[in-house]
Write a protein that holds these residues in place. Structure first.
Motif, PDB file in Angstrom:
ATOM      1  N   ILE A 405      46.580  57.382  74.807  1.00 39.56           N
ATOM      2  CA  ILE A 405      44.986  57.021  73.842  1.00 39.56           C
ATOM      3  C   ILE A 405      43.927  57.330  75.131  1.00 39.56           C
ATOM      4  CG2 ILE A 405      44.285  55.708  72.105  1.00 39.56           C
ATOM      5  CD1 ILE A 405      47.159  54.650  70.826  1.00 39.56           C
ATOM      6  N   PRO A 406      42.880  57.742  74.363  1.00 40.75           N
ATOM      7  CA  PRO A 406      42.020  57.409  75.620  1.00 40.75           C
ATOM      8  C   PRO A 406      41.076  56.324  75.625  1.00 40.75           C
ATOM      9  CG  PRO A 406      41.474  58.969  74.270  1.00 40.75           C
ATOM     10  CD  PRO A 406      43.104  58.722  74.062  1.00 40.75           C
ATOM     11  N   TYR A 407      41.077  55.709  74.266  1.00 39.57           N
ATOM     12  CA  TYR A 407      39.932  54.277  74.304  1.00 39.57           C
ATOM     13  C   TYR A 407      40.880  53.534  73.472  1.00 39.57           C
ATOM     14  CZ  TYR A 407      36.059  57.278  75.012  1.00 39.57           C
ATOM     15  OH  TYR A 407      35.297  58.657  75.777  1.00 39.57           O
ATOM     16  N   VAL A 408      40.724  52.007  74.157  1.00 34.80           N
ATOM     17  CA  VAL A 408      40.785  51.027  73.376  1.00 34.80           C
ATOM     18  C   VAL A 408      39.643  49.745  72.730  1.00 34.80           C
ATOM     19  CG1 VAL A 408      42.113  48.557  73.417  1.00 34.80           C
ATOM     20  CG2 VAL A 408      43.197  50.311  74.359  1.00 34.80           C
ATOM     21  N   ALA A 409      39.409  49.604  71.861  1.00 30.44           N
ATOM     22  CA  ALA A 409      38.715  48.550  71.179  1.00 30.44           C
ATOM     23  C   ALA A 409      39.249  47.274  71.072  1.00 30.44           C
ATOM     24  CB  ALA A 409      38.343  49.348  69.642  1.00 30.44           C
ATOM     25  N   ILE A 410      38.676  46.403  72.295  1.00 28.29           N
ATOM     26  CA  ILE A 410      39.305  44.908  72.632  1.00 28.29           C
ATOM     27  C   ILE A 410      38.238  44.228  70.872  1.00 28.29           C
ATOM     28  CG2 ILE A 410      39.710  43.413  73.896  1.00 28.29           C
ATOM     29  CD1 ILE A 410      39.790  45.726  76.070  1.00 28.29           C
ATOM     30  N   ALA A 427      40.846  55.911  80.652  1.00 26.26           N
ATOM     31  CA  ALA A 427      40.458  56.598  81.978  1.00 26.26           C
ATOM     32  C   ALA A 427      39.711  56.279  83.035  1.00 26.26           C
ATOM     33  CB  ALA A 427      39.762  57.835  82.024  1.00 26.26           C
ATOM     34  N   THR A 428      38.564  55.848  83.301  1.00 25.37           N
ATOM     35  CA  THR A 428      37.754  55.369  84.287  1.00 25.37           C
ATOM     36  C   THR A 428      37.731  53.868  83.944  1.00 25.37           C
ATOM     37  OG1 THR A 428      36.311  54.742  82.378  1.00 25.37           O
ATOM     38  CG2 THR A 428      36.020  56.685  83.169  1.00 25.37           C
ATOM     39  N   GLY A 429      38.278  52.635  83.236  1.00 28.02           N
ATOM     40  CA  GLY A 429      38.140  51.491  82.977  1.00 28.02           C
ATOM     41  C   GLY A 429      37.063  51.063  82.114  1.00 28.02           C
ATOM     42  N   GLU A 430      36.518  51.671  82.260  1.00 25.39           N
ATOM     43  CA  GLU A 430      34.396  51.091  82.022  1.00 25.39           C
ATOM     44  C   GLU A 430      34.852  50.604  80.731  1.00 25.39           C
ATOM     45  OE1 GLU A 430      30.178  53.392  80.738  1.00 25.39           O
ATOM     46  OE2 GLU A 430      32.217  54.036  81.586  1.00 25.39           O
ATOM     47  N   GLN A 431      34.385  49.708  80.645  1.00 22.18           N
ATOM     48  CA  GLN A 431      33.890  48.453  79.342  1.00 22.18           C
ATOM     49  C   GLN A 431      32.944  48.112  78.764  1.00 22.18           C
ATOM     50  OE1 GLN A 431      38.041  45.768  79.300  1.00 22.18           O
ATOM     51  NE2 GLN A 431      36.121  45.382  79.556  1.00 22.18           N
ATOM     52  N   LYS A 432      32.461  48.771  77.699  1.00 22.41           N
ATOM     53  CA  LYS A 432      31.005  47.953  76.781  1.00 22.41           C
ATOM     54  C   LYS A 432      31.227  47.687  75.649  1.00 22.41           C
ATOM     55  CE  LYS A 432      30.046  53.311  76.283  1.00 22.41           C
ATOM     56  NZ  LYS A 432      29.225  54.160  76.131  1.00 22.41           N
ATOM     57  N   GLN A 433      30.584  46.432  75.229  1.00 22.09           N
ATOM     58  CA  GLN A 433      30.162  46.203  74.056  1.00 22.09           C
ATOM     59  C   GLN A 433      29.338  47.675  73.132  1.00 22.09           C
ATOM     60  OE1 GLN A 433      29.259  42.307  74.478  1.00 22.09           O
ATOM     61  NE2 GLN A 433      30.675  41.907  72.494  1.00 22.09           N
ATOM     62  N   VAL A 434      30.099  47.739  71.773  1.00 26.16           N
ATOM     63  CA  VAL A 434      29.572  48.707  70.721  1.00 26.16           C
ATOM     64  C   VAL A 434      29.285  48.580  69.924  1.00 26.16           C
ATOM     65  CG1 VAL A 434      29.288  50.965  72.159  1.00 26.16           C
ATOM     66  CG2 VAL A 434      31.817  50.087  70.668  1.00 26.16           C
ATOM     67  N   THR A 435      28.807  48.642  68.492  1.00 22.70           N
ATOM     68  CA  THR A 435      28.710  48.085  67.189  1.00 22.70           C
ATOM     69  C   THR A 435      29.522  49.341  67.004  1.00 22.70           C
ATOM     70  OG1 THR A 435      26.591  50.018  66.812  1.00 22.70           O
ATOM     71  CG2 THR A 435      26.383  47.465  67.427  1.00 22.70           C
ATOM     72  N   LEU A 436      29.464  49.666  65.347  1.00 25.76           N
ATOM     73  CA  LEU A 436      30.653  50.545  64.911  1.00 25.76           C
ATOM     74  C   LEU A 436      30.094  51.783  64.883  1.00 25.76           C
ATOM     75  CD1 LEU A 436      32.549  51.057  62.784  1.00 25.76           C
ATOM     76  CD2 LEU A 436      31.586  50.588  61.159  1.00 25.76           C
ATOM     77  N   ALA A 437      28.157  51.593  64.554  1.00 23.37           N
ATOM     78  CA  ALA A 437      27.583  53.106  64.834  1.00 23.37           C
ATOM     79  C   ALA A 437      27.336  53.390  65.919  1.00 23.37           C
ATOM     80  CB  ALA A 437      26.260  52.851  63.762  1.00 23.37           C
ATOM     81  N   GLU A 438      27.786  52.882  66.896  1.00 25.64           N
ATOM     82  CA  GLU A 438      27.828  52.935  68.267  1.00 25.64           C
ATOM     83  C   GLU A 438      29.347  53.899  68.409  1.00 25.64           C
ATOM     84  OE1 GLU A 438      24.440  50.860  69.944  1.00 25.64           O
ATOM     85  OE2 GLU A 438      26.792  50.028  70.604  1.00 25.64           O
ATOM     86  N   LEU A 439      30.493  53.466  68.061  1.00 21.92           N
ATOM     87  CA  LEU A 439      31.434  54.012  68.266  1.00 21.92           C
ATOM     88  C   LEU A 439      31.182  54.989  67.563  1.00 21.92           C
ATOM     89  CD1 LEU A 439      34.317  53.211  69.161  1.00 21.92           C
ATOM     90  CD2 LEU A 439      34.408  51.355  67.187  1.00 21.92           C
ATOM     91  N   ILE A 440      31.018  55.445  66.055  1.00 20.98           N
ATOM     92  CA  ILE A 440      30.983  56.475  65.365  1.00 20.98           C
ATOM     93  C   ILE A 440      30.621  57.657  66.459  1.00 20.98           C
ATOM     94  CG2 ILE A 440      31.066  57.748  63.443  1.00 20.98           C
ATOM     95  CD1 ILE A 440      31.274  54.971  61.603  1.00 20.98           C
ATOM     96  N   GLY A 441      29.437  57.559  66.938  1.00 18.39           N
ATOM     97  CA  GLY A 441      29.181  58.158  67.430  1.00 18.39           C
ATOM     98  C   GLY A 441      29.692  58.369  68.979  1.00 18.39           C
TER      99      GLY A 441
END
Lengths: 443, 443
Positions: A405-410, A427-441
């Motif tokens: 699965i390419p993304y995990v939302a913690i 894949a990259t290990g990169e993490q960032k905090q996102v809102t629902l709208a940002e996630l859908i985008g």
């Protein structure tokens, strides 16, 4: 613990990755079939034995799986058998339903078939066939469309192929001019093996099948014809000048080539054609019902034999009492195509997972919160999983890893407070905090 | 002419229209399964008889189709049988492949099964099952997701449904409090028929199964509980106050209801939900392996019985030596859903034809010209047919009519000269001359 359960030899389970890849092949093929107006049918797995027996030769009869009702006495001979191919059920279907069908009838059929063959590498007792036929017209447009379908399927799959083409009427003409008109089938069966066993063994078999030395000698220059397709056809016209059926075969082939070549590739196809066509006078195909063009397709970059084959038949439905209905069809070998795509690493990477994002949570409240987000994402047609328990984070991450699965939302307390999730790119290990709208985008 | 060929009784051919409709159902269901991260597997049509025997009760063993290799002596007992359902092969699959799988394992499977039942209206010897299960977790999220899947599938299909839900632990609690704790299965089997045979016949059967009058009398108020789901649960809590398992069942149900109700429908779904949920204490489901929630879905606007059903099991894989693996699953009945969609006229009209346009021509030159256009349209992913011969126009138009192709492009000399086609809308009869670019824009 009891002995591990198993499945009958020669059969296979298909796991989720194999299914995704098999579906990719089937969907590609179906998409092209539909572009040409072919429509799907399905027939039952079991046919009456009377439908199947005697259609595949003595050898074939022995390879039929027979079916017994449990209630029936063992002494009672079985009356049903499992489908051995899709061609005989198709002929049965056309005859049985002829009053409901519009002809020319363009159908495709993708279903498993069963053969009690000795299982070995690449040979199974249950495997899928993938057949496309047009029946009820002798127009060479049928041949053209099948070649175009082959071209488009392999263009989409990215496999470089050579389509070998021949015509049974040319083979009949050859039998005629070497003075063995009644030996067409014998010649066909023997030269069909040229690739596998070589010219000397073929000649030995021809002799065994009753051809004399003179006839075999007369055949040699034909088997050795070389040069371009145009060169071969010119030479053949001289050789077969005295054979009406032979010249008819040449004319049919020429028209098919002309039709195909006049259909220049359009500029709109983003990928170039991956198809070569070659006249192959040694192509015979074992099956006796072919009467015109015959085809076989080989992958250029993999040694695996024929991956598609077929031809024109004039009397397939005759066995069920409806004579003189001409048709032409081909069959795609899904298992071999699968092996070619695997060997050449041509399966799209995105088949690895259908799930785009997994929610991993630290507690029950977080799990509840994640369920709301999941519902929202699914309403946007995004495939989502929520790990069903707020268990150890390591375990939840391992699940995403395993399923690719390419993304995990913690989701922890902090994310709930700020109405966000911590989005991790696996894949990259990169993490960032996102809102629902940002996630859908993002997805 | 010979006798028309036929197929074994209880089996079916599916023509192109039936296939288009069946694929619509399967594709809708698969699309929803994938949104929740379920992935497809397939198992072989034949399983070892040792895998199948004894799993479906005595009656089921009798309904297995057995398979004989043709080569085998008739005296030899068959060792293989055709798949009877998808549940036992799934359990076998999980045990056999447990080292390769990530748990919780979310799979779906859509394949035919075979039963030697007496064929009758709506009952076939070959039919498809459409199963979805999550195994390896006892989280009630499994129940929630299956209910959400039911809701979304029927929303997309446009069928109004009621999901009846109960819990086997509640049934166990009832058996306990009426003083017949060892009779849970008997009570279950009997009250499962309440809808069909009525209360008196159920009571007679209960007596036959060894319940005494006092116990049967104690059961009546429970069978007759009415009011809202909340009312029923409140009453049950009193009735089952002394039964630990019964109270556990109530608590599980309450949590599932709470989870589902907290997942408010999002505003993004264009179509409103078509699902009602109802606690149904008379729902028992015949199969013995259920241990928790059980479901059945009925269409509200058609009298056809259950169209989806399933439940929670705690030991499905135990029969193959892997005990204590909890899972929950449901099965969609494709044939019945087909009948409901037919009865309520809910199939989309655009399923009638996949071909969007037929080229009908007046001569060979026109046919050639049409082939060029067809290739161009197909490069735009438009499904095109070219009638393979320039035969009578009436015959070509009849073909388009039969196949319900919405547009015909007629090509004569005039069209060739002006580089156009005469486009006929088959529904309205309207005709207009169009260029290739206009045609592509039109379709």
């Amino acid at each position: 613990m009891a002995q591990k359960p198993s499945i009958p030899k020669g059969t296979r389970d298909f796991g989720q990755m194999e299914m995704a890849r098999r579906n990719y092949i089937f969907d590609t093929i179906k998409g092209v079939f539909r572009l040409y107006g072919f429509q799907q049918i399905e027939t039952p797995a079991m046919e009456n034995l009377s439908t199947l027996m005697g259609k595949y030769g003595e050898e074939g009869d022995k390879l039929l799986f027979r079916i017994q009702n449990s209630g029936e006495k063992a002494a009672l001979a079985p009356e049903k058998g499992l489908r051995y191919d899709l061609t005989v059920p198709f002929a049965r279907y056309v005859v049985q339903h002829r009053e409901e069908l519009s002809f020319p009838f363009k159908r495709f059929q993708i279903q498993p078939v069963w053969r009690a063959d000795r299982p070995q590498k690449g040979r199974y007792r249950e495997f899928y066939q993938c057949d496309v036929d047009v029946i009820g017209s002798d127009s060479l447009l049928g041949e053209l469309e099948l070649i175009q379908i082959v071209e488009e399927v392999y263009r989409r799959l990215g496999i470089n192929v050579c389509l070998h083409i021949n015509n049974r009427k040319i083979l009949a003409g050859i039998a005629e001019v070497i003075g063995a008109p009644d030996k067409m089938i014998d010649i066909t069966v023997a030269i069909d093996k040229l690739d596998k066993i070589g010219v000397e063994a073929v000649n030995a078999e021809l002799k065994e099948r009753g051809l004399n030395d003179e006839q075999i000698a007369a055949l040699q220059p034909i088997l050795n014809l070389s040069g371009s397709t145009a060169d071969k056809l010119t030479a053949l016209k001289t050789i077969l000048a005295s054979s009406e059926v032979g010249l008819k075969g040449i004319a049919e082939l020429e028209e098919v080539f002309e039709l195909f070549n006049s259909q220049l590739s359009t500029s709109l196809n983003s990928k170039p054609s991956t198809l070569n066509i070659e006249l192959d006078l040694c192509l015979a195909r074992g099956l006796n019902y072919y009467t015109g063009a015959i085809f076989e397709v080989k992958a250029l970059d993999a040694q695996i034999g024929s991956i598609t084959g077929g031809g024109r038949y004039d009397n397939l439905t005759g066995i069920f009492g409806l004579p003189n209905v001409s048709g032409v069809g081909i069959s795609f070998g899904a298992d071999r195509i699968y092996d070619v795509l695997t060997e050449l690493d041509l399966f799209p990477k995105e088949l690895q997972s259908t799930t785009q994002i997994l929610f991993a949570t630290f507690g029950d409240a977080e799990l509840h919160y994640a369920l709301g987000w999941a519902k929202e994402l699914r309403a946007h047609d995004i495939a989502v999983e929520v790990y069903p328990e707020p268990t150890k984070m390591k375990k939840q991450m391992a699940y995403a890893d395993d399923k690719k699965i390419p993304y995990v939302a913690i989701v922890g307390g902090n994310e709930m407070e700020t109405n966000t999730v911590m989005l991790k790119n696996m894949a990259t290990g990169e993490q960032k905090q996102v809102t629902l709208a940002e996630l859908i985008g993002n997805l």
